[in-house]
Design a protein around this motif. Structure first.
Motif, PDB file in Angstrom:
ATOM      1  N   LEU A 273      -0.929 -14.762   3.623  1.00 27.36           N
ATOM      2  CA  LEU A 273      -1.757 -13.947   4.504  1.00 27.36           C
ATOM      3  C   LEU A 273      -0.888 -13.015   5.344  1.00 27.36           C
ATOM      4  CD1 LEU A 273      -4.428 -13.142   5.816  1.00 27.36           C
ATOM      5  CD2 LEU A 273      -4.196 -15.133   7.327  1.00 27.36           C
ATOM      6  N   LEU A 274       0.209 -13.534   5.870  1.00 28.96           N
ATOM      7  CA  LEU A 274       1.121 -12.707   6.659  1.00 28.96           C
ATOM      8  C   LEU A 274       1.693 -11.569   5.816  1.00 28.96           C
ATOM      9  CD1 LEU A 274       2.550 -12.204   9.326  1.00 28.96           C
ATOM     10  CD2 LEU A 274       4.296 -13.849   8.624  1.00 28.96           C
ATOM     11  N   ARG A 275       2.107 -11.881   4.577  1.00 27.26           N
ATOM     12  CA  ARG A 275       2.634 -10.841   3.684  1.00 27.26           C
ATOM     13  C   ARG A 275       1.573  -9.777   3.398  1.00 27.26           C
ATOM     14  NH1 ARG A 275       7.544 -12.120   1.603  1.00 27.26           N
ATOM     15  NH2 ARG A 275       8.161 -14.314   1.708  1.00 27.26           N
ATOM     16  N   GLN A 276       0.345 -10.216   3.180  1.00 26.75           N
ATOM     17  CA  GLN A 276      -0.753  -9.292   2.924  1.00 26.75           C
ATOM     18  C   GLN A 276      -0.989  -8.388   4.140  1.00 26.75           C
ATOM     19  OE1 GLN A 276      -4.468 -11.226   1.964  1.00 26.75           O
ATOM     20  NE2 GLN A 276      -5.650  -9.400   2.467  1.00 26.75           N
ATOM     21  N   LEU A 277      -1.013  -8.976   5.322  1.00 20.91           N
ATOM     22  CA  LEU A 277      -1.232  -8.192   6.545  1.00 20.91           C
ATOM     23  C   LEU A 277      -0.100  -7.193   6.782  1.00 20.91           C
ATOM     24  CD1 LEU A 277      -2.537 -11.015   8.892  1.00 20.91           C
ATOM     25  CD2 LEU A 277      -3.877  -9.116   7.936  1.00 20.91           C
ATOM     26  N   LEU A 278       1.136  -7.636   6.552  1.00 23.88           N
ATOM     27  CA  LEU A 278       2.264  -6.730   6.726  1.00 23.88           C
ATOM     28  C   LEU A 278       2.211  -5.591   5.697  1.00 23.88           C
ATOM     29  CD1 LEU A 278       5.108  -9.306   7.464  1.00 23.88           C
ATOM     30  CD2 LEU A 278       4.097  -7.646   9.065  1.00 23.88           C
ATOM     31  N   GLY A 279       1.794  -5.906   4.480  1.00 22.15           N
ATOM     32  CA  GLY A 279       1.640  -4.872   3.454  1.00 22.15           C
ATOM     33  C   GLY A 279       0.584  -3.847   3.856  1.00 22.15           C
TER      34      GLY A 279
END
Length: 126
Positions: free
Chosen positions: A115-121
């Motif tokens: 989820l964090l990677r998705q949000l940062l993307g």
């Protein structure tokens, strides 16, 4: 002789602030100390409510505006915003941000990491 409440009657640290914050977050408009006292309905003294609201304002949790002879208080953000703010304050209290962030990500459950990677993307695309 101590005339205050017995230790068993006292709230754990921060419990009254949490109760006041929840009340203010559920209110459609800012509330004065008198309105907070009335809605809490738990036998607190007016001066206690004023002190708690003032301390919360000093901590940056509340905004206030003059309403008649009193201030009316409102939360600066919602519950999620306050949690994010506390996380940022903890991060800023350590001199090695990279180490803290690395440990934080390493200890996340894989679903939170994704989820964090998705949000940062998504933020990087904006």
């Amino acid at each position: 002789m101590n005339s205050g409440p017995a230790p068993a009657d006292r709230r754990p640290g921060g419990a009254l602030e949490a109760e006041v914050l929840a009340l203010l977050q559920s209110s459609p408009q800012p509330l004065t100390p008198g309105e907070v006292l009335e809605r809490l309905d738990n036998g607190l003294a007016y001066s206690t409510v004023v002190t708690v609201l003032s301390r919360m304002f000093d901590k940056g949790l509340l905004t206030r505006s003059k309403q008649g002879r009193a201030y009316a208080y409102a939360p600066v953000t919602d519950t999620h915003g306050l949690t994010a703010r506390r996380m940022r304050q903890v991060l800023e209290s350590d001199s090695d941000r990279q180490a803290v962030l690395t440990r934080f990500v390493e200890e996340l459950p894989s679903s939170d990491e994704q989820l964090l990677r998705q949000l940062l993307g998504e933020l990087g695309e904006g």
